[in-house]
Design a protein around this motif. Sequence first.
Motif, PDB file in Angstrom:
ATOM      1  N   ALA A  16      37.877  64.830  75.534  1.00 50.34           N
ATOM      2  CA  ALA A  16      37.483  66.340  76.512  1.00 50.34           C
ATOM      3  C   ALA A  16      39.165  66.747  76.980  1.00 50.34           C
ATOM      4  CB  ALA A  16      36.887  64.776  77.875  1.00 50.34           C
ATOM      5  N   ALA A  17      39.338  67.440  77.015  1.00 45.36           N
ATOM      6  CA  ALA A  17      40.369  68.615  77.212  1.00 45.36           C
ATOM      7  C   ALA A  17      40.383  69.159  78.999  1.00 45.36           C
ATOM      8  CB  ALA A  17      40.496  69.417  76.435  1.00 45.36           C
ATOM      9  N   GLU A  18      41.631  69.938  79.244  1.00 46.51           N
ATOM     10  CA  GLU A  18      41.047  69.783  80.610  1.00 46.51           C
ATOM     11  C   GLU A  18      40.934  72.034  80.613  1.00 46.51           C
ATOM     12  OE1 GLU A  18      41.180  67.934  83.045  1.00 46.51           O
ATOM     13  OE2 GLU A  18      41.548  66.070  81.868  1.00 46.51           O
ATOM     14  N   PHE A  19      40.618  72.309  80.213  1.00 47.94           N
ATOM     15  CA  PHE A  19      40.763  73.866  80.146  1.00 47.94           C
ATOM     16  C   PHE A  19      42.001  74.469  80.500  1.00 47.94           C
ATOM     17  CE2 PHE A  19      36.013  73.577  82.340  1.00 47.94           C
ATOM     18  CZ  PHE A  19      35.409  73.157  81.842  1.00 47.94           C
ATOM     19  N   THR A  20      42.685  74.506  79.834  1.00 46.11           N
ATOM     20  CA  THR A  20      44.321  74.826  79.179  1.00 46.11           C
ATOM     21  C   THR A  20      44.147  74.701  77.945  1.00 46.11           C
ATOM     22  OG1 THR A  20      45.881  72.774  79.187  1.00 46.11           O
ATOM     23  CG2 THR A  20      45.198  73.688  81.439  1.00 46.11           C
ATOM     24  N   VAL A  21      45.429  75.960  77.333  1.00 45.55           N
ATOM     25  CA  VAL A  21      45.580  76.138  76.271  1.00 45.55           C
ATOM     26  C   VAL A  21      46.256  74.426  75.326  1.00 45.55           C
ATOM     27  CG1 VAL A  21      47.148  77.074  74.651  1.00 45.55           C
ATOM     28  CG2 VAL A  21      46.599  78.366  76.345  1.00 45.55           C
ATOM     29  N   GLU A  22      46.977  74.676  76.302  1.00 44.96           N
ATOM     30  CA  GLU A  22      48.298  73.206  76.285  1.00 44.96           C
ATOM     31  C   GLU A  22      47.300  71.746  75.895  1.00 44.96           C
ATOM     32  OE1 GLU A  22      50.053  76.390  78.024  1.00 44.96           O
ATOM     33  OE2 GLU A  22      48.596  74.699  78.658  1.00 44.96           O
ATOM     34  N   SER A  23      46.105  71.698  76.433  1.00 46.65           N
ATOM     35  CA  SER A  23      45.405  70.347  76.293  1.00 46.65           C
ATOM     36  C   SER A  23      44.291  70.713  74.845  1.00 46.65           C
ATOM     37  CB  SER A  23      44.230  70.009  78.229  1.00 46.65           C
ATOM     38  OG  SER A  23      43.542  71.506  77.952  1.00 46.65           O
ATOM     39  N   GLY A  24      44.169  71.714  74.736  1.00 45.26           N
ATOM     40  CA  GLY A  24      43.326  72.158  74.035  1.00 45.26           C
ATOM     41  C   GLY A  24      44.008  71.798  72.353  1.00 45.26           C
TER      42      GLY A  24
ATOM     43  N   VAL B 199      31.536  66.907  64.828  1.00 44.62           N
ATOM     44  CA  VAL B 199      33.049  67.203  66.445  1.00 44.62           C
ATOM     45  C   VAL B 199      33.033  67.929  67.302  1.00 44.62           C
ATOM     46  CG1 VAL B 199      34.669  66.605  65.176  1.00 44.62           C
ATOM     47  CG2 VAL B 199      35.660  68.301  65.817  1.00 44.62           C
ATOM     48  N   GLU B 200      33.263  67.323  69.117  1.00 47.23           N
ATOM     49  CA  GLU B 200      32.744  67.916  69.465  1.00 47.23           C
ATOM     50  C   GLU B 200      34.903  68.378  70.823  1.00 47.23           C
ATOM     51  OE1 GLU B 200      29.928  68.510  74.069  1.00 47.23           O
ATOM     52  OE2 GLU B 200      30.023  66.450  72.574  1.00 47.23           O
ATOM     53  N   LEU B 201      34.689  69.271  70.903  1.00 49.65           N
ATOM     54  CA  LEU B 201      35.694  69.507  72.077  1.00 49.65           C
ATOM     55  C   LEU B 201      35.297  69.347  73.011  1.00 49.65           C
ATOM     56  CD1 LEU B 201      39.242  68.855  72.333  1.00 49.65           C
ATOM     57  CD2 LEU B 201      39.517  71.495  71.757  1.00 49.65           C
ATOM     58  N   ALA B 202      35.509  68.758  74.379  1.00 51.64           N
ATOM     59  CA  ALA B 202      34.662  69.467  76.019  1.00 51.64           C
ATOM     60  C   ALA B 202      35.597  69.456  76.321  1.00 51.64           C
ATOM     61  CB  ALA B 202      33.957  67.936  76.730  1.00 51.64           C
ATOM     62  N   GLY B 203      34.913  69.766  77.806  1.00 50.94           N
ATOM     63  CA  GLY B 203      36.443  70.671  79.030  1.00 50.94           C
ATOM     64  C   GLY B 203      36.401  69.151  79.626  1.00 50.94           C
ATOM     65  N   ILE B 204      36.746  68.877  81.063  1.00 50.78           N
ATOM     66  CA  ILE B 204      36.810  68.084  81.857  1.00 50.78           C
ATOM     67  C   ILE B 204      35.859  67.549  82.133  1.00 50.78           C
ATOM     68  CG2 ILE B 204      37.762  68.051  84.427  1.00 50.78           C
ATOM     69  CD1 ILE B 204      39.171  70.408  84.217  1.00 50.78           C
ATOM     70  N   ASP B 205      35.427  66.494  81.385  1.00 51.61           N
ATOM     71  CA  ASP B 205      34.834  65.721  81.839  1.00 51.61           C
ATOM     72  C   ASP B 205      33.971  65.045  83.143  1.00 51.61           C
ATOM     73  OD1 ASP B 205      33.900  64.939  79.484  1.00 51.61           O
ATOM     74  OD2 ASP B 205      35.083  62.921  79.319  1.00 51.61           O
ATOM     75  N   ASN B 206      34.866  65.028  84.068  1.00 48.17           N
ATOM     76  CA  ASN B 206      34.494  64.534  85.369  1.00 48.17           C
ATOM     77  C   ASN B 206      33.612  65.446  86.325  1.00 48.17           C
ATOM     78  OD1 ASN B 206      35.858  66.484  85.950  1.00 48.17           O
ATOM     79  ND2 ASN B 206      37.149  64.527  87.816  1.00 48.17           N
ATOM     80  N   LEU B 207      33.223  66.877  85.755  1.00 50.94           N
ATOM     81  CA  LEU B 207      32.544  67.886  86.111  1.00 50.94           C
ATOM     82  C   LEU B 207      31.292  68.180  85.446  1.00 50.94           C
ATOM     83  CD1 LEU B 207      35.396  71.161  85.760  1.00 50.94           C
ATOM     84  CD2 LEU B 207      34.714  69.809  87.645  1.00 50.94           C
TER      85      LEU B 207
END
Length: 345
Positions: A215-223, A180-188
């Motif tokens: 896709a998360a947002e590079f933050t602890v909370e989103s992760g 599985v993959e936990l990506a960063g911000i998808d529009n980047l």
Amino acid sequence: MPETSRRGLLFGTAAVSAGALLTACTSNEPKKSQTAQSNQPAADDKPGKAVTIGFAGPQADHGWLNAINENAKSRAEKYSEVTLEITEGSNDTAAQIGQVKTLINKKVDVLVILPADGKALTQVGLEAMKAGIPVINLDRIFASPQAYRCWVGGDNYGMGLNAGTYIGEKLKDKANAKVVELAGIDNLELTKQRSQGFADALKNYPNVKLVARQAAEFTVESGQAKMAQLLQAQKQFDALWNHDDDQGVGAMRAIQQAGRDEFLMVGGAGAKSAMDAIKADNSVLKATVLYPPTMAASAIDLARALGQGKGIGGLSELEIPTSLTLYSAVVTKDNIDQYLPTGFS
């Protein structure tokens, strides 16, 4: 044996064995061509010409971005002849453009810019170059190569490729392995490149399949939130690649709360917290793939060399290169001590 000694021995032996031929054929010997050489001095640690470097980066609201600023500051302090004019940093494009314009008006010798948005700041990069101020474009690339003299950045595709290869090698003997993959911000664009590199690496391991991606947002909370969703949807898998160690802190919380440990985890960027966990070797986190913030220190080195009209030690060219892509090393418990000093908070 030193190169000069080898050459001396070689030529000396040839002269003894072929002395008679040399006397007969000397007049027909072509003249030896002279190897092109650069007498341009390379940048070193000795104080040189005074250089004022303007540094403009985004707001340090992320561990990696804060490490970028700290690396730039500490590197500039190493050189007594370097003055660093550093802006406050902003994620607002208009504000950052204004900060760069201020540095241009101050007539700094060289500019180092990590744009909040590379495309949006291209015009001000062009403006600096037209004003005779060379620009070192850091990480997020401008839309035109005319807007910078040199680009320095990480290898996003290589990050994904190396993470995928590490995981593939770990799972190559396991039938029907799930990843599985936990990506960063998808529009980047950088997120797209990391995911593409990861997908391309997994193609080399037919037994390993990517079964889920969030896709998360590079933050602890989103992760934490996105990892909790992955864990709920996937009752069993063998490996996780998380693009960013900051959001990885949240991902680890979700994993611990769920009581899951059947898989190995690979992080991304090289945060100190991730490296400490890898060294302790008491969690699912077994590796992280670097995206080194030391690139900011390298940018200061290049800006100093540029301002002093020098090249780079170890290269023959008169000038610094037009681009420098850093390598995304995989850090594990086997090499952690080598990379631990580069970890950022």
